[in-house]
Enzyme design. Sequence first.
Site, PDB file in Angstrom:
ATOM      1  N   PHE A 150       9.690  -5.300  30.303  1.00  0.00           N
ATOM      2  CA  PHE A 150       9.180  -5.927  29.086  1.00  0.00           C
ATOM      3  C   PHE A 150       9.841  -5.251  27.889  1.00  0.00           C
ATOM      4  O   PHE A 150       9.990  -4.028  27.838  1.00  0.00           O
ATOM      5  CB  PHE A 150       7.664  -5.732  28.980  1.00  0.00           C
ATOM      6  CG  PHE A 150       6.843  -6.735  29.763  1.00  0.00           C
ATOM      7  CD1 PHE A 150       7.414  -7.622  30.644  1.00  0.00           C
ATOM      8  CD2 PHE A 150       5.460  -6.768  29.596  1.00  0.00           C
ATOM      9  CE1 PHE A 150       6.651  -8.523  31.365  1.00  0.00           C
ATOM     10  CE2 PHE A 150       4.679  -7.672  30.298  1.00  0.00           C
ATOM     11  CZ  PHE A 150       5.264  -8.553  31.178  1.00  0.00           C
ATOM     12  N   GLU A 174      16.887 -13.596  37.806  1.00  0.00           N
ATOM     13  CA  GLU A 174      17.606 -12.489  38.437  1.00  0.00           C
ATOM     14  C   GLU A 174      18.645 -13.005  39.429  1.00  0.00           C
ATOM     15  O   GLU A 174      19.735 -12.434  39.556  1.00  0.00           O
ATOM     16  CB  GLU A 174      16.639 -11.535  39.126  1.00  0.00           C
ATOM     17  CG  GLU A 174      17.325 -10.259  39.577  1.00  0.00           C
ATOM     18  CD  GLU A 174      16.371  -9.187  40.052  1.00  0.00           C
ATOM     19  OE1 GLU A 174      16.833  -8.047  40.252  1.00  0.00           O
ATOM     20  OE2 GLU A 174      15.178  -9.471  40.245  1.00  0.00           O
ATOM     21  N   CYS A 183       9.019  -1.436  32.667  1.00  0.00           N
ATOM     22  CA  CYS A 183       9.338  -1.451  34.095  1.00  0.00           C
ATOM     23  C   CYS A 183      10.722  -0.890  34.413  1.00  0.00           C
ATOM     24  O   CYS A 183      11.053  -0.676  35.581  1.00  0.00           O
ATOM     25  CB  CYS A 183       9.226  -2.871  34.632  1.00  0.00           C
ATOM     26  SG  CYS A 183       7.723  -3.694  34.108  1.00  0.00           S
ATOM     27  N   LYS A 205       9.406  -4.643  46.265  1.00  0.00           N
ATOM     28  CA  LYS A 205       8.120  -4.924  45.611  1.00  0.00           C
ATOM     29  C   LYS A 205       7.266  -5.860  46.453  1.00  0.00           C
ATOM     30  O   LYS A 205       6.055  -5.960  46.236  1.00  0.00           O
ATOM     31  CB  LYS A 205       8.337  -5.530  44.225  1.00  0.00           C
ATOM     32  CG  LYS A 205       8.814  -4.550  43.171  1.00  0.00           C
ATOM     33  CD  LYS A 205       8.842  -5.201  41.797  1.00  0.00           C
ATOM     34  CE  LYS A 205       9.322  -4.235  40.711  1.00  0.00           C
ATOM     35  NZ  LYS A 205      10.779  -3.985  40.786  1.00  0.00           N
ATOM     36  N   HIS A 218       4.301  -4.004  42.172  1.00  0.00           N
ATOM     37  CA  HIS A 218       5.100  -3.596  41.012  1.00  0.00           C
ATOM     38  C   HIS A 218       4.515  -2.305  40.453  1.00  0.00           C
ATOM     39  O   HIS A 218       3.454  -2.305  39.829  1.00  0.00           O
ATOM     40  CB  HIS A 218       5.092  -4.697  39.962  1.00  0.00           C
ATOM     41  CG  HIS A 218       6.116  -4.527  38.893  1.00  0.00           C
ATOM     42  ND1 HIS A 218       6.748  -3.319  38.644  1.00  0.00           N
ATOM     43  CD2 HIS A 218       6.639  -5.409  37.990  1.00  0.00           C
ATOM     44  CE1 HIS A 218       7.595  -3.461  37.647  1.00  0.00           C
ATOM     45  NE2 HIS A 218       7.550  -4.715  37.228  1.00  0.00           N
ATOM     46  N   HIS A 222      15.101  -6.332  41.220  1.00  0.00           N
ATOM     47  CA  HIS A 222      13.845  -6.128  40.493  1.00  0.00           C
ATOM     48  C   HIS A 222      12.747  -6.947  41.163  1.00  0.00           C
ATOM     49  O   HIS A 222      11.647  -6.453  41.378  1.00  0.00           O
ATOM     50  CB  HIS A 222      14.032  -6.527  39.030  1.00  0.00           C
ATOM     51  CG  HIS A 222      12.880  -6.175  38.155  1.00  0.00           C
ATOM     52  ND1 HIS A 222      12.362  -4.905  38.071  1.00  0.00           N
ATOM     53  CD2 HIS A 222      12.133  -6.946  37.301  1.00  0.00           C
ATOM     54  CE1 HIS A 222      11.363  -4.892  37.210  1.00  0.00           C
ATOM     55  NE2 HIS A 222      11.198  -6.119  36.735  1.00  0.00           N
TER      56      HIS A 222
END
Length: 411
Positions: free
Chosen positions: A396, A310, A161, A332, A337, A299
Amino acid sequence: MKRVVVTGLGAVTPVGNDVASTWDALCAGRHGIGPITQFDTTEYKATLAAEVKGFDPLKYMDRGEARRHDRYVNFALAAAVQAMEDSGLEGKIDPEQFGVYFSSGIGGFNTMRTEEEKLLSKGPNRVSPYCITMMMPNAAAGEVSIRLKAKGPSFGIVSACASSNHAIGEAYRAIAHGYCTAIMAGGAEATITPVCVAGFTNCMALSRSTDPDRASIPFDKERNGFVLGEGAAALLLEEYEHAKARGAKIYAELCGYGATSDAYHITAPDPEGKGGARAMREAYEQAGLDTDRIYINAHGTSTPMNDKIETMAIKLALGEEKARRVLVSSTKSMTGHMLGAAGATEAVASVLALYHGVVPPTAGLQVSDPECDLDYVPNEKREAELDLVLSSSLGFGGHNACIAFKKVKED
């Protein structure tokens, strides 16, 4: 170091097939989430996605070329062509000084699925001769390079991502250190496929909500997973003096980049948020601006763990007092996403927020979470005089990337 500016933008997203329509939707808090139409979800626990709608690749290529590409590559070409046209750079750059850094987190997942089905049902002789070139995660970078006649460095960074945020950041460094004059940077993804949705669902990442308005809800206490999105975005990055000499429209200056690794777990973030915080702090410190007039495009995936950690990372990076004065939102909430395209799409939104002085909202944020206690600009856009914008991506594998933009000041 040379200065790096943004002179062109392109986007194909779940809320619009160009930059103008995407930006209008983001400012309006209008999401692009709905029931999956690309396959039958009868047996699936997650049935919603943020699909690109009404996209016509024939606006950018002929029918034969479109059929030789995976869906994600067609998105990439469309976004790159838009950004190139927006920049006015064509014919005004040495091709050997023009690079392409275009990422995908996964690559040609649609092709992988359809060609394996052919193999199993009809035998190996029916597999497409274009199978490999359609599947490759670097196909987007290669096809964009061919289309734009860009003969400088060309590749795609794969970091889940964070892929396209890394592409933009590394392109920034290449121009700043004099290796290129301009780079088309971005990312593309098209992974709304049966195995991808099943895989993300079974690793407890996707929202199982059946209500599109309550599925991608970053920082909301009722969040329960992300919504898979698709599309592409591109930014034309250019050395400042070159852009200035040709009279280019300049959206913003790219002025900072941080890249770190959690070195903790393949899917879970560092529970203390230190890796993400360090990437953000590096980008912020490189920008060299002591200001509270900051917007952070987070994010913000809408997973319980990410949004909590976050929030901690933002506080660690800026200090809690400053963190409470900045504006934070997650686009998002509207695009879902977009995986390897997420960072580039959010970079486009960040640049436009700075350029227009408007912060897009976190749509659907209704229920406060005491562990997510910053100003997330809920539900409605906010006009704000901004000095600096940060855009953060966490992938990830523990990959963290953050880029910083500021307004351009003449020498």
